[in-house]
Design an enzyme around this catalytic site. Structure first.
Site, PDB file in Angstrom:
ATOM      1  N   TYR A   1      48.530  37.603  32.203  1.00 58.04           N
ATOM      2  CA  TYR A   1      47.244  37.590  31.969  1.00 58.04           C
ATOM      3  C   TYR A   1      46.980  38.520  30.812  1.00 58.04           C
ATOM      4  O   TYR A   1      47.611  39.860  31.150  1.00 58.04           O
ATOM      5  CB  TYR A   1      46.334  38.282  33.262  1.00 58.04           C
ATOM      6  CG  TYR A   1      46.195  37.582  34.432  1.00 58.04           C
ATOM      7  CD1 TYR A   1      45.136  36.970  34.933  1.00 58.04           C
ATOM      8  CD2 TYR A   1      47.491  37.450  35.344  1.00 58.04           C
ATOM      9  CE1 TYR A   1      45.003  36.398  35.890  1.00 58.04           C
ATOM     10  CE2 TYR A   1      47.164  36.858  36.740  1.00 58.04           C
ATOM     11  CZ  TYR A   1      45.946  36.120  36.937  1.00 58.04           C
ATOM     12  OH  TYR A   1      46.011  35.681  38.161  1.00 58.04           O
TER      13      TYR A   1
ATOM     14  N   HIS B   1      38.076  34.636  40.895  1.00 57.20           N
ATOM     15  CA  HIS B   1      38.137  35.916  40.671  1.00 57.20           C
ATOM     16  C   HIS B   1      37.199  36.359  39.297  1.00 57.20           C
ATOM     17  O   HIS B   1      37.288  35.786  38.435  1.00 57.20           O
ATOM     18  CB  HIS B   1      39.255  36.626  40.749  1.00 57.20           C
ATOM     19  CG  HIS B   1      40.174  36.690  41.897  1.00 57.20           C
ATOM     20  ND1 HIS B   1      41.430  37.138  41.989  1.00 57.20           N
ATOM     21  CD2 HIS B   1      39.690  36.537  43.167  1.00 57.20           C
ATOM     22  CE1 HIS B   1      41.801  36.939  43.211  1.00 57.20           C
ATOM     23  NE2 HIS B   1      40.658  36.542  43.997  1.00 57.20           N
TER      24      HIS B   1
ATOM     25  N   LYS C   1      40.273  36.726  29.464  1.00 59.27           N
ATOM     26  CA  LYS C   1      41.751  36.466  29.658  1.00 59.27           C
ATOM     27  C   LYS C   1      42.501  35.339  28.887  1.00 59.27           C
ATOM     28  O   LYS C   1      41.589  34.435  28.673  1.00 59.27           O
ATOM     29  CB  LYS C   1      42.104  36.155  31.346  1.00 59.27           C
ATOM     30  CG  LYS C   1      41.459  37.128  32.322  1.00 59.27           C
ATOM     31  CD  LYS C   1      41.716  36.828  33.768  1.00 59.27           C
ATOM     32  CE  LYS C   1      40.935  37.603  34.616  1.00 59.27           C
ATOM     33  NZ  LYS C   1      39.845  36.937  35.040  1.00 59.27           N
TER      34      LYS C   1
ATOM     35  N   ASP D   1      40.945  37.149  49.592  1.00 63.78           N
ATOM     36  CA  ASP D   1      40.454  35.981  49.310  1.00 63.78           C
ATOM     37  C   ASP D   1      39.861  35.157  50.393  1.00 63.78           C
ATOM     38  O   ASP D   1      39.004  34.158  50.166  1.00 63.78           O
ATOM     39  CB  ASP D   1      41.467  35.234  48.538  1.00 63.78           C
ATOM     40  CG  ASP D   1      41.823  35.644  47.046  1.00 63.78           C
ATOM     41  OD1 ASP D   1      40.954  36.390  46.693  1.00 63.78           O
ATOM     42  OD2 ASP D   1      42.768  35.120  46.624  1.00 63.78           O
TER      43      ASP D   1
END
Length: 186
Positions: A133, A65, A74, A173
């Site tokens: 995250y 992603h 991140k 996904d």
């Protein structure tokens, strides 16, 4: 016992494998996995904007992603369980464009991964896991994007034997673009 922060540069420029500050005693441990000052002293300018947590079952693959606009650097850590975490360099002008690296992140090793902007990120859940995250940009659903987890051009070597080759994918996904589409080659 005290483990101080350590920052290991990975060979995909801008990415780091980080050992956080951990203080152990007879009660257990205290962990500090982010310090703006310490990160900046080590060349990482991560202005924390949002924090997310995922809770995933064994065998879940969260595909590669990224955010097309307002890219999200991140700081990723597996708070509970164990994952095989993957980053992909998606900077089209980079000498390592399209290359990937994988690292095990777990409750036991307490490592975290710094994923710079313009990188894709995904992971395979080896044990039921909670993953945090810490993002330096907000999430914008309209810019959310990804690349299919088993893209042959990227060629990620997922350790599927650790989940008995039984994977769980979201509908989203299952329908992501391939790397050729991302690069504009189709």
């Amino acid at each position: 016992m005290i483990q101080k922060f350590s920052f290991d540069k990975l060979d995909l420029e801008g990415s780091f494998l980080i050992k956080p500050f951990v203080a152990y005693d007879e009660r257990g441990y205290f962990i500090k996995d982010y310090s703006k000052e310490v990160f900046e002293e080590n060349g990482i300018y991560h202005d924390l904007k949002e924090v997310f947590y995922t809770n995933s079952h064994k065998g879940v693959i969260r595909a590669i992603h990224f955010q097309r606009v307002n890219e999200q650097p991140k700081l990723v850590r597996c708070v509970s369980g164990k994952i095989y975490d993957v980053i992909v360099d998606l900077r089209k002008d980079s000498p390592t464009f399209g290359e990937w690296r994988g690292n095990y992140l777990s409750q036991d090793n307490k490592n975290e991964l710094y994923v710079p902007k313009n990188f894709g990120h995904g992971y395979l859940v080896i044990e039921p896991s909670i993953v945090s995250y810490k993002c330096a940009e907000k999430f914008y659903g309209e810019y959310d994007d990804g690349i299919i987890w088993n893209d042959p051009d990227i060629g990620i070597d997922w350790p599927l034997d650790l989940v008995d080759k039984k994977i769980i994918l979201s509908e989203k996904d299952k329908n992501l673009q391939c790397f050729k589409e991302f690069r504009g080659g189709i």
